[in-house]
Motif scaffolding. Sequence first.
Motif, PDB file in Angstrom:
ATOM      1  N   TYR A 185     -62.646   0.771  10.041  1.00  0.00           N
ATOM      2  CA  TYR A 185     -62.831   2.214  10.173  1.00  0.00           C
ATOM      3  C   TYR A 185     -63.426   2.602  11.518  1.00  0.00           C
ATOM      4  N   ALA A 186     -64.150   1.662  12.159  1.00  0.00           N
ATOM      5  CA  ALA A 186     -64.630   1.918  13.520  1.00  0.00           C
ATOM      6  C   ALA A 186     -63.461   1.987  14.492  1.00  0.00           C
ATOM      7  N   PHE A 187     -62.511   1.068  14.344  1.00  0.00           N
ATOM      8  CA  PHE A 187     -61.330   1.027  15.205  1.00  0.00           C
ATOM      9  C   PHE A 187     -60.497   2.303  15.052  1.00  0.00           C
ATOM     10  N   ILE A 188     -60.266   2.699  13.804  1.00  0.00           N
ATOM     11  CA  ILE A 188     -59.434   3.884  13.562  1.00  0.00           C
ATOM     12  C   ILE A 188     -60.147   5.151  14.018  1.00  0.00           C
ATOM     13  N   TYR A 189     -61.446   5.250  13.732  1.00  0.00           N
ATOM     14  CA  TYR A 189     -62.190   6.431  14.181  1.00  0.00           C
ATOM     15  C   TYR A 189     -62.147   6.538  15.703  1.00  0.00           C
ATOM     16  N   ASP A 190     -62.348   5.415  16.391  1.00  0.00           N
ATOM     17  CA  ASP A 190     -62.311   5.417  17.843  1.00  0.00           C
ATOM     18  C   ASP A 190     -60.942   5.850  18.355  1.00  0.00           C
ATOM     19  N   LYS A 191     -59.910   5.473  17.641  1.00  0.00           N
ATOM     20  CA  LYS A 191     -58.541   5.775  18.052  1.00  0.00           C
ATOM     21  C   LYS A 191     -58.185   7.244  17.866  1.00  0.00           C
ATOM     22  N   VAL A 192     -58.694   7.850  16.794  1.00  0.00           N
ATOM     23  CA  VAL A 192     -58.287   9.229  16.479  1.00  0.00           C
ATOM     24  C   VAL A 192     -59.343  10.266  16.824  1.00  0.00           C
ATOM     25  N   SER A 193     -60.521   9.839  17.258  1.00  0.00           N
ATOM     26  CA  SER A 193     -61.632  10.786  17.444  1.00  0.00           C
ATOM     27  C   SER A 193     -61.457  11.707  18.641  1.00  0.00           C
ATOM     28  N   GLN A 194     -60.457  11.453  19.470  1.00  0.00           N
ATOM     29  CA  GLN A 194     -60.227  12.342  20.609  1.00  0.00           C
ATOM     30  C   GLN A 194     -59.655  13.679  20.165  1.00  0.00           C
ATOM     31  N   THR A 195     -59.176  13.734  18.939  1.00  0.00           N
ATOM     32  CA  THR A 195     -58.656  14.982  18.393  1.00  0.00           C
ATOM     33  C   THR A 195     -59.490  15.381  17.192  1.00  0.00           C
ATOM     34  N   THR A 196     -59.409  16.633  16.805  1.00  0.00           N
ATOM     35  CA  THR A 196     -60.137  17.115  15.640  1.00  0.00           C
ATOM     36  C   THR A 196     -59.509  16.538  14.378  1.00  0.00           C
ATOM     37  N   LEU A 197     -60.334  15.966  13.523  1.00  0.00           N
ATOM     38  CA  LEU A 197     -59.828  15.393  12.286  1.00  0.00           C
ATOM     39  C   LEU A 197     -59.768  16.471  11.204  1.00  0.00           C
ATOM     40  N   GLY A 198     -58.670  17.149  11.150  1.00  0.00           N
ATOM     41  CA  GLY A 198     -58.492  18.188  10.144  1.00  0.00           C
ATOM     42  C   GLY A 198     -57.517  17.743   9.078  1.00  0.00           C
ATOM     43  N   THR A 199     -57.077  18.692   8.261  1.00  0.00           N
ATOM     44  CA  THR A 199     -56.165  18.377   7.169  1.00  0.00           C
ATOM     45  C   THR A 199     -54.873  17.751   7.679  1.00  0.00           C
ATOM     46  N   SER A 200     -54.391  18.230   8.833  1.00  0.00           N
ATOM     47  CA  SER A 200     -53.129  17.728   9.371  1.00  0.00           C
ATOM     48  C   SER A 200     -53.228  16.274   9.811  1.00  0.00           C
ATOM     49  N   ASP A 201     -54.456  15.785  10.041  1.00  0.00           N
ATOM     50  CA  ASP A 201     -54.637  14.409  10.490  1.00  0.00           C
ATOM     51  C   ASP A 201     -54.828  13.432   9.336  1.00  0.00           C
ATOM     52  N   LYS A 202     -54.898  13.939   8.128  1.00  0.00           N
ATOM     53  CA  LYS A 202     -55.131  13.082   6.967  1.00  0.00           C
ATOM     54  C   LYS A 202     -54.061  11.995   6.866  1.00  0.00           C
ATOM     55  N   THR A 203     -52.814  12.374   7.030  1.00  0.00           N
ATOM     56  CA  THR A 203     -51.726  11.407   6.925  1.00  0.00           C
ATOM     57  C   THR A 203     -51.808  10.358   8.019  1.00  0.00           C
ATOM     58  N   ARG A 204     -52.160  10.787   9.243  1.00  0.00           N
ATOM     59  CA  ARG A 204     -52.265   9.839  10.345  1.00  0.00           C
ATOM     60  C   ARG A 204     -53.366   8.807  10.083  1.00  0.00           C
ATOM     61  N   VAL A 205     -54.518   9.293   9.618  1.00  0.00           N
ATOM     62  CA  VAL A 205     -55.629   8.391   9.344  1.00  0.00           C
ATOM     63  C   VAL A 205     -55.252   7.412   8.238  1.00  0.00           C
ATOM     64  N   GLU A 206     -54.590   7.903   7.204  1.00  0.00           N
ATOM     65  CA  GLU A 206     -54.168   7.035   6.107  1.00  0.00           C
ATOM     66  C   GLU A 206     -53.189   5.972   6.596  1.00  0.00           C
ATOM     67  N   LYS A 207     -52.256   6.363   7.467  1.00  0.00           N
ATOM     68  CA  LYS A 207     -51.288   5.401   7.998  1.00  0.00           C
ATOM     69  C   LYS A 207     -51.984   4.334   8.839  1.00  0.00           C
ATOM     70  N   GLU A 208     -52.941   4.758   9.656  1.00  0.00           N
ATOM     71  CA  GLU A 208     -53.680   3.801  10.486  1.00  0.00           C
ATOM     72  C   GLU A 208     -54.463   2.828   9.610  1.00  0.00           C
ATOM     73  N   ALA A 209     -55.091   3.345   8.550  1.00  0.00           N
ATOM     74  CA  ALA A 209     -55.861   2.488   7.645  1.00  0.00           C
ATOM     75  C   ALA A 209     -54.942   1.514   6.918  1.00  0.00           C
ATOM     76  N   HIS A 210     -53.802   2.008   6.471  1.00  0.00           N
ATOM     77  CA  HIS A 210     -52.846   1.147   5.767  1.00  0.00           C
ATOM     78  C   HIS A 210     -52.360   0.024   6.683  1.00  0.00           C
ATOM     79  N   LYS A 211     -52.071   0.352   7.930  1.00  0.00           N
ATOM     80  CA  LYS A 211     -51.604  -0.660   8.888  1.00  0.00           C
ATOM     81  C   LYS A 211     -52.682  -1.704   9.153  1.00  0.00           C
ATOM     82  N   TYR A 212     -53.926  -1.238   9.332  1.00  0.00           N
ATOM     83  CA  TYR A 212     -55.024  -2.176   9.580  1.00  0.00           C
ATOM     84  C   TYR A 212     -55.179  -3.141   8.407  1.00  0.00           C
ATOM     85  N   ILE A 213     -55.115  -2.623   7.198  1.00  0.00           N
ATOM     86  CA  ILE A 213     -55.287  -3.454   6.006  1.00  0.00           C
ATOM     87  C   ILE A 213     -54.144  -4.457   5.881  1.00  0.00           C
ATOM     88  N   GLU A 214     -52.923  -4.015   6.143  1.00  0.00           N
ATOM     89  CA  GLU A 214     -51.779  -4.927   6.083  1.00  0.00           C
ATOM     90  C   GLU A 214     -51.909  -6.059   7.098  1.00  0.00           C
TER      91      GLU A 214
END
Length: 229
Positions: A155-184
Amino acid sequence: MKTFQCNRLMLSQVFTLLRAGTIDECFSVIKEANDVGLNEQIGLLSILKKFKRRGNSTYGFSLNEIATIGNQIEFAGVTSTAVANWVKRDVKDLIGSPLNGKKYSIDQAVIILIVEDLKMVLDFDSIRKVLSLVFNNLEDRHDDLIDPVSFYNGYAFIYDKVSQTTLGTSDKTRVEKEAHKYIEDHCTLQPQEQEIVKNVMVLAIFAVHASAYKMRAHHYLQTTLQMGD
């Protein structure tokens, strides 16, 4: 003592290196990420130097050391008293007793820092429930869905990657995809287990973002109040 802030990604790399027994590389990671001399008497550096002097490859942290590290993480802040209360009462069953003599193991220290992040948006009962789904037997990390250091790094890696933009509702899918990829990439799990880890990881990412907003709001509050003095 000079103070500095470290981001979670850098800290997760330090924990990973410590766990691998390559403490010398920790200093390189810190130097690369921060404009700070390695001779500075800074909390995290002082702790690492103490480990190196002892020459012991099994690293343990006191509650004061964990609080010191926690206070150097951006958008975070803990006290030794608070940490002591957590491990003795609020998340006792999650942390357990010190595993390295009177000191807490790397994994235990990381779980405490994860608790610090999650408490921004969850009560302790909820924290215990969600983390217990991810981390199982306190004394056996082999039955975890993902180990604490890898989870923190995720979650540190993903937060660092996406924190340059505002994490709003529209970013939910992106964050989920990043988390899914990291776990895989880092775990071998059944679909339901993947979903559990993904959800808790996304939760942690948004909790850190909430902490960032809270700290920024507090900054504007203090700045405005000072103008009125």
